[in-house]
Design a protein around this motif. Structure first.
Motif, PDB file in Angstrom:
ATOM      1  N   PHE A 156       0.807  -1.216   0.000  1.00  0.00           N
ATOM      2  CA  PHE A 156       0.000   0.000   0.000  1.00  0.00           C
ATOM      3  C   PHE A 156       0.845   1.272   0.000  1.00  0.00           C
ATOM      4  O   PHE A 156       0.302   2.374   0.073  1.00  0.00           O
ATOM      5  CB  PHE A 156      -0.951  -0.003   1.192  1.00  0.00           C
ATOM      6  CG  PHE A 156      -1.967  -1.107   1.140  1.00  0.00           C
ATOM      7  CD1 PHE A 156      -2.724  -1.334  -0.005  1.00  0.00           C
ATOM      8  CD2 PHE A 156      -2.159  -1.947   2.227  1.00  0.00           C
ATOM      9  CE1 PHE A 156      -3.667  -2.354  -0.059  1.00  0.00           C
ATOM     10  CE2 PHE A 156      -3.095  -2.970   2.189  1.00  0.00           C
ATOM     11  CZ  PHE A 156      -3.856  -3.180   1.036  1.00  0.00           C
ATOM     12  N   ALA A 157       2.173   1.107  -0.098  1.00  0.00           N
ATOM     13  CA  ALA A 157       3.073   2.253  -0.256  1.00  0.00           C
ATOM     14  C   ALA A 157       3.902   2.082  -1.524  1.00  0.00           C
ATOM     15  O   ALA A 157       3.885   2.928  -2.408  1.00  0.00           O
ATOM     16  CB  ALA A 157       3.974   2.418   0.957  1.00  0.00           C
ATOM     17  N   GLN A 158       4.611   0.968  -1.623  1.00  0.00           N
ATOM     18  CA  GLN A 158       5.455   0.699  -2.788  1.00  0.00           C
ATOM     19  C   GLN A 158       4.603   0.630  -4.058  1.00  0.00           C
ATOM     20  O   GLN A 158       3.681  -0.172  -4.165  1.00  0.00           O
ATOM     21  CB  GLN A 158       6.199  -0.626  -2.612  1.00  0.00           C
ATOM     22  CG  GLN A 158       7.094  -0.991  -3.773  1.00  0.00           C
ATOM     23  CD  GLN A 158       7.784  -2.325  -3.554  1.00  0.00           C
ATOM     24  OE1 GLN A 158       8.063  -2.707  -2.420  1.00  0.00           O
ATOM     25  NE2 GLN A 158       8.060  -3.031  -4.614  1.00  0.00           N
ATOM     26  N   GLY A 159       4.903   1.509  -5.003  1.00  0.00           N
ATOM     27  CA  GLY A 159       4.191   1.515  -6.269  1.00  0.00           C
ATOM     28  C   GLY A 159       2.784   2.078  -6.205  1.00  0.00           C
ATOM     29  O   GLY A 159       2.060   2.069  -7.204  1.00  0.00           O
ATOM     30  N   PHE A 160       2.380   2.586  -5.034  1.00  0.00           N
ATOM     31  CA  PHE A 160       1.012   3.090  -4.888  1.00  0.00           C
ATOM     32  C   PHE A 160       1.031   4.601  -5.136  1.00  0.00           C
ATOM     33  O   PHE A 160       1.061   5.403  -4.207  1.00  0.00           O
ATOM     34  CB  PHE A 160       0.484   2.783  -3.489  1.00  0.00           C
ATOM     35  CG  PHE A 160      -1.024   2.866  -3.379  1.00  0.00           C
ATOM     36  CD1 PHE A 160      -1.795   1.719  -3.380  1.00  0.00           C
ATOM     37  CD2 PHE A 160      -1.675   4.081  -3.278  1.00  0.00           C
ATOM     38  CE1 PHE A 160      -3.177   1.781  -3.276  1.00  0.00           C
ATOM     39  CE2 PHE A 160      -3.050   4.166  -3.179  1.00  0.00           C
ATOM     40  CZ  PHE A 160      -3.801   3.008  -3.181  1.00  0.00           C
ATOM     41  N   GLY A 161       1.024   4.963  -6.399  1.00  0.00           N
ATOM     42  CA  GLY A 161       1.065   6.381  -6.755  1.00  0.00           C
ATOM     43  C   GLY A 161      -0.185   6.784  -7.502  1.00  0.00           C
ATOM     44  O   GLY A 161      -1.296   6.360  -7.169  1.00  0.00           O
ATOM     45  N   TRP A 162       0.013   7.582  -8.535  1.00  0.00           N
ATOM     46  CA  TRP A 162      -1.101   8.045  -9.362  1.00  0.00           C
ATOM     47  C   TRP A 162      -1.796   6.834  -9.987  1.00  0.00           C
ATOM     48  O   TRP A 162      -1.154   5.986 -10.601  1.00  0.00           O
ATOM     49  CB  TRP A 162      -0.554   8.980 -10.442  1.00  0.00           C
ATOM     50  CG  TRP A 162      -1.603   9.651 -11.263  1.00  0.00           C
ATOM     51  CD1 TRP A 162      -2.354  10.721 -10.915  1.00  0.00           C
ATOM     52  CD2 TRP A 162      -1.993   9.311 -12.597  1.00  0.00           C
ATOM     53  NE1 TRP A 162      -3.202  11.073 -11.932  1.00  0.00           N
ATOM     54  CE2 TRP A 162      -3.000  10.219 -12.987  1.00  0.00           C
ATOM     55  CE3 TRP A 162      -1.592   8.320 -13.498  1.00  0.00           C
ATOM     56  CZ2 TRP A 162      -3.608  10.160 -14.231  1.00  0.00           C
ATOM     57  CZ3 TRP A 162      -2.193   8.272 -14.739  1.00  0.00           C
ATOM     58  CH2 TRP A 162      -3.192   9.187 -15.100  1.00  0.00           C
ATOM     59  N   GLY A 163      -3.104   6.719  -9.795  1.00  0.00           N
ATOM     60  CA  GLY A 163      -3.838   5.562 -10.302  1.00  0.00           C
ATOM     61  C   GLY A 163      -3.832   4.373  -9.373  1.00  0.00           C
ATOM     62  O   GLY A 163      -4.277   3.295  -9.758  1.00  0.00           O
ATOM     63  N   GLY A 164      -3.328   4.562  -8.160  1.00  0.00           N
ATOM     64  CA  GLY A 164      -3.262   3.445  -7.226  1.00  0.00           C
ATOM     65  C   GLY A 164      -4.624   2.837  -6.938  1.00  0.00           C
ATOM     66  O   GLY A 164      -4.765   1.618  -6.835  1.00  0.00           O
ATOM     67  N   GLU A 165      -5.639   3.658  -6.814  1.00  0.00           N
ATOM     68  CA  GLU A 165      -6.981   3.139  -6.524  1.00  0.00           C
ATOM     69  C   GLU A 165      -7.552   2.386  -7.719  1.00  0.00           C
ATOM     70  O   GLU A 165      -8.362   1.462  -7.566  1.00  0.00           O
ATOM     71  CB  GLU A 165      -7.923   4.268  -6.089  1.00  0.00           C
ATOM     72  CG  GLU A 165      -8.414   5.197  -7.188  1.00  0.00           C
ATOM     73  CD  GLU A 165      -7.387   6.246  -7.606  1.00  0.00           C
ATOM     74  OE1 GLU A 165      -7.720   7.074  -8.468  1.00  0.00           O
ATOM     75  OE2 GLU A 165      -6.253   6.227  -7.079  1.00  0.00           O
ATOM     76  N   VAL A 166      -7.119   2.744  -8.943  1.00  0.00           N
ATOM     77  CA  VAL A 166      -7.563   2.014 -10.140  1.00  0.00           C
ATOM     78  C   VAL A 166      -6.997   0.598 -10.114  1.00  0.00           C
ATOM     79  O   VAL A 166      -7.697  -0.380 -10.420  1.00  0.00           O
ATOM     80  CB  VAL A 166      -7.129   2.757 -11.418  1.00  0.00           C
ATOM     81  CG1 VAL A 166      -7.529   1.957 -12.653  1.00  0.00           C
ATOM     82  CG2 VAL A 166      -7.746   4.151 -11.463  1.00  0.00           C
ATOM     83  N   ASN A 167      -5.720   0.483  -9.755  1.00  0.00           N
ATOM     84  CA  ASN A 167      -5.115  -0.842  -9.644  1.00  0.00           C
ATOM     85  C   ASN A 167      -5.813  -1.675  -8.572  1.00  0.00           C
ATOM     86  O   ASN A 167      -6.011  -2.884  -8.748  1.00  0.00           O
ATOM     87  CB  ASN A 167      -3.627  -0.721  -9.323  1.00  0.00           C
ATOM     88  CG  ASN A 167      -2.927  -2.059  -9.317  1.00  0.00           C
ATOM     89  OD1 ASN A 167      -2.908  -2.765 -10.326  1.00  0.00           O
ATOM     90  ND2 ASN A 167      -2.340  -2.425  -8.191  1.00  0.00           N
ATOM     91  N   LEU A 168      -6.198  -1.031  -7.469  1.00  0.00           N
ATOM     92  CA  LEU A 168      -6.947  -1.743  -6.436  1.00  0.00           C
ATOM     93  C   LEU A 168      -8.247  -2.307  -6.986  1.00  0.00           C
ATOM     94  O   LEU A 168      -8.577  -3.476  -6.770  1.00  0.00           O
ATOM     95  CB  LEU A 168      -7.267  -0.806  -5.269  1.00  0.00           C
ATOM     96  CG  LEU A 168      -6.221  -0.569  -4.194  1.00  0.00           C
ATOM     97  CD1 LEU A 168      -6.775   0.396  -3.151  1.00  0.00           C
ATOM     98  CD2 LEU A 168      -5.797  -1.864  -3.533  1.00  0.00           C
ATOM     99  N   ASN A 169      -8.990  -1.474  -7.705  1.00  0.00           N
ATOM    100  CA  ASN A 169     -10.271  -1.918  -8.251  1.00  0.00           C
ATOM    101  C   ASN A 169     -10.099  -3.132  -9.156  1.00  0.00           C
ATOM    102  O   ASN A 169     -10.814  -4.133  -9.023  1.00  0.00           O
ATOM    103  CB  ASN A 169     -10.945  -0.788  -9.040  1.00  0.00           C
ATOM    104  CG  ASN A 169     -11.454   0.332  -8.160  1.00  0.00           C
ATOM    105  OD1 ASN A 169     -11.565   0.189  -6.942  1.00  0.00           O
ATOM    106  ND2 ASN A 169     -11.755   1.463  -8.768  1.00  0.00           N
ATOM    107  N   TYR A 170      -9.154  -3.042 -10.078  1.00  0.00           N
ATOM    108  CA  TYR A 170      -8.937  -4.139 -11.022  1.00  0.00           C
ATOM    109  C   TYR A 170      -8.414  -5.384 -10.308  1.00  0.00           C
ATOM    110  O   TYR A 170      -8.741  -6.518 -10.678  1.00  0.00           O
ATOM    111  CB  TYR A 170      -7.981  -3.720 -12.127  1.00  0.00           C
ATOM    112  CG  TYR A 170      -8.566  -2.748 -13.121  1.00  0.00           C
ATOM    113  CD1 TYR A 170      -9.878  -2.881 -13.566  1.00  0.00           C
ATOM    114  CD2 TYR A 170      -7.809  -1.696 -13.618  1.00  0.00           C
ATOM    115  CE1 TYR A 170     -10.422  -1.985 -14.475  1.00  0.00           C
ATOM    116  CE2 TYR A 170      -8.344  -0.791 -14.533  1.00  0.00           C
ATOM    117  CZ  TYR A 170      -9.654  -0.943 -14.952  1.00  0.00           C
ATOM    118  OH  TYR A 170     -10.192  -0.053 -15.867  1.00  0.00           O
ATOM    119  N   THR A 171      -7.565  -5.180  -9.294  1.00  0.00           N
ATOM    120  CA  THR A 171      -7.014  -6.315  -8.555  1.00  0.00           C
ATOM    121  C   THR A 171      -8.108  -7.072  -7.824  1.00  0.00           C
ATOM    122  O   THR A 171      -8.194  -8.308  -7.900  1.00  0.00           O
ATOM    123  CB  THR A 171      -5.938  -5.838  -7.561  1.00  0.00           C
ATOM    124  OG1 THR A 171      -4.871  -5.222  -8.291  1.00  0.00           O
ATOM    125  CG2 THR A 171      -5.379  -7.013  -6.763  1.00  0.00           C
TER     126      THR A 171
END
Length: 212
Positions: free
Chosen positions: A115-130
């Motif tokens: 939730f820190a490493q690589g969690f930048g712009w668009g992080g919530e989009v990656n969460l949704n797809y994941t």
């Protein structure tokens, strides 16, 4: 499934984002989500990823929940902590592909996310797809599909190995540092959600005795 979300102190500020995304995708498949916190960095009660590993084991062993989503800065510490306790099969999931393959091939009951490493712009989009890919199909379906039989066989072998190499949770709870145990469970949300949902009376009674 009933799914628990547990955040640790370094990433507590992202709890609302993670919970919203997880709830959105899980409910599409008929699952429910229980937010065990942490809810913010300012919360008096602090949870470390080691405590969250213990909490995951308590929740899964007692069948208070069926699946746990947790994590930390990198997700690695949370995964290691979760897998050190009985009845937890936790994968390190960073992407939709990781999530899909973990569910289909490994058929686990817990994921640890960065939730820190690589969690930048668009992080919530990656969460949704994941989360979408994690719950897209029933777990254990195999990938590729013609590998489902050996993959399911290996999962049963792993479950058997873990049953031998891990002691019963109630034994661990009685022998682990009691201050550590108390600090992991002594907060309002755990007491509110867990004791109502637990299906293991012996563990529930012991934890109540620690809290009294």
């Amino acid at each position: 499934m009933k799914i628990a979300l547990i955040n640790e102190n370094s990433q507590a500020s992202k709890n609302e984002i993670i919970y919203t995304s997880l709830k959105q995708e899980a409910e599409k498949k008929g699952h429910t989500v229980v937010n065990y916190g942490m809810y913010s960095n300012e919360q008096d009660h602090q949870l470390t990823y080691v405590q969250n590993g213990l909490l995951a084991s308590i929740l899964l062993t007692t069948k208070a929940v069926d699946f746990v989503v947790t994590g930390c800065g990198t997700g690695q510490g949370a995964m290691l902590a979760a897998n050190s306790f009985p009845n937890v099969l936790c994968g390190h999931v960073t992407s939709p592909l990781d999530a899909y393959l973990f569910g289909q091939v490994n058929d686990g009951n817990c994921i640890a996310m960065p939730f820190a490493q690589g969690f930048g712009w668009g992080g919530e989009v990656n969460l949704n797809y994941t989360f979408e890919k994690l719950f897209s199909e029933p777990f254990g379906g195999g990938y590729p599909k013609d590998r489902v039989i050996p993959e399911q066989r290996n999962k049963k072998i792993l479950d058997g190995v873990k049953a031998v190499t891990h002691r019963p949770l109630i034994t661990i709870l009685k022998e682990i540092d009691q201050d550590f145990l108390n600090s992991a469970i002594n907060y309002p949300e755990f007491k509110e959600y867990f004791f109502e949902a637990s299906q293991d009376q012996e563990i529930s009674d012991y934890l109540k005795s620690i809290l009294d």
